[in-house]
Design a protein around this motif. Structure first.
Motif, PDB file in Angstrom:
ATOM      1  N   VAL A 298     -31.973  36.806 166.128  1.00  0.00           N
ATOM      2  CA  VAL A 298     -31.383  38.138 166.299  1.00  0.00           C
ATOM      3  C   VAL A 298     -31.113  38.395 167.781  1.00  0.00           C
ATOM      4  O   VAL A 298     -30.012  38.775 168.170  1.00  0.00           O
TER       5      VAL A 298
ATOM      6  N   GLY B  12     -28.065  36.611 169.279  1.00  0.00           N
ATOM      7  CA  GLY B  12     -26.714  36.938 168.837  1.00  0.00           C
ATOM      8  C   GLY B  12     -26.210  36.279 167.573  1.00  0.00           C
ATOM      9  O   GLY B  12     -25.010  36.309 167.297  1.00  0.00           O
TER      10      GLY B  12
ATOM     11  N   ASP C  31     -25.506  36.253 163.667  1.00  0.00           N
ATOM     12  CA  ASP C  31     -25.351  37.329 162.688  1.00  0.00           C
ATOM     13  C   ASP C  31     -26.202  37.052 161.446  1.00  0.00           C
ATOM     14  O   ASP C  31     -26.798  35.977 161.301  1.00  0.00           O
ATOM     15  N   ALA C  32     -26.255  38.026 160.551  1.00  0.00           N
ATOM     16  CA  ALA C  32     -27.145  37.954 159.385  1.00  0.00           C
ATOM     17  C   ALA C  32     -26.852  36.738 158.511  1.00  0.00           C
ATOM     18  O   ALA C  32     -27.781  36.063 158.044  1.00  0.00           O
ATOM     19  N   GLU C  33     -25.596  36.435 158.271  1.00  0.00           N
ATOM     20  CA  GLU C  33     -25.233  35.299 157.432  1.00  0.00           C
ATOM     21  C   GLU C  33     -25.647  33.974 158.084  1.00  0.00           C
ATOM     22  O   GLU C  33     -26.193  33.085 157.423  1.00  0.00           O
ATOM     23  N   GLU C  34     -25.406  33.853 159.374  1.00  0.00           N
ATOM     24  CA  GLU C  34     -25.820  32.655 160.106  1.00  0.00           C
ATOM     25  C   GLU C  34     -27.335  32.497 160.066  1.00  0.00           C
ATOM     26  O   GLU C  34     -27.847  31.402 159.798  1.00  0.00           O
ATOM     27  N   ARG C  35     -28.045  33.592 160.310  1.00  0.00           N
ATOM     28  CA  ARG C  35     -29.509  33.546 160.322  1.00  0.00           C
ATOM     29  C   ARG C  35     -30.055  33.107 158.973  1.00  0.00           C
ATOM     30  O   ARG C  35     -30.953  32.264 158.894  1.00  0.00           O
TER      31      ARG C  35
END
Length: 159
Positions: free
Chosen positions: A94, A97, A99-103
């Motif tokens: 987080v 940088g 994003d939620a989908e990548e994480r």
């Protein structure tokens, strides 16, 4: 690769890697240091390119850098390092940088990187193979004591 640089400089990442180094200072077998993480990242990136997979280079490197950061929790608390690594990596990703989908994709790969043959994503499989390929078992002074070879394990540079 700016986000990868942020990981390498992130205070929590530095702390976790130092804790692993302290816990492994007397370890005679493969260590889980920055060199190992970078080796896994480079091999993973090569495997992605060789297989003509489409994935951001910084996601591959970030996942590899973070895949073992929970090792200290395994040593100190008995927590499975894959789960601990994913838990610890979440906040770092987080802050750097992603994003939620990548994480979500990266954390799943970190959780599953030890599951031979049953990986849930291609990134899990790539990290698994890269992790194994990064070790120079053929040149190891304590190979005869390693649990990988205790039951007749073979050296395989190509997994």
């Amino acid at each position: 690769m700016e986000r990868v640089d942020k990981i390498l400089q992130h205070p929590k990442y530095v702390e976790y890697m130092q804790r692993i180094a302290t816990d492994e200072k007397d370890r005679i077998f493969c260590r889980h240091d920055l060199q190992h993480a970078i080796d896994v990242a480079r091999i993973a990136y090569i495997l992605v390119l060789e297989n003509k997979l489409i994935m951001k280079k910084d996601m591959i490197y970030a996942t590899a850098l973070l895949h073992d950061i929970g090792r200290w929790k395994e040593y100190e608390e008995g927590t499975e390092h894959t789960e601990a690594s994913a838990e610890l990596a979440a906040d770092i990703l987080v802050d750097c940088g992603f994003d939620a989908e990548e994480r979500e994709f990266m954390l799943k790969a970190i959780r599953d990187h030890r599951k031979s043959g049953t990986q849930s994503t291609f990134l899990s499989s790539i990290i698994y193979k890269s992790d194994k390929m990064s070790r120079l078992c053929i040149d190891c002074n304590v190979r005869d004591q390693c649990k990988r070879f205790a039951n007749g394990g073979k050296i395989n540079l190509y997994y």
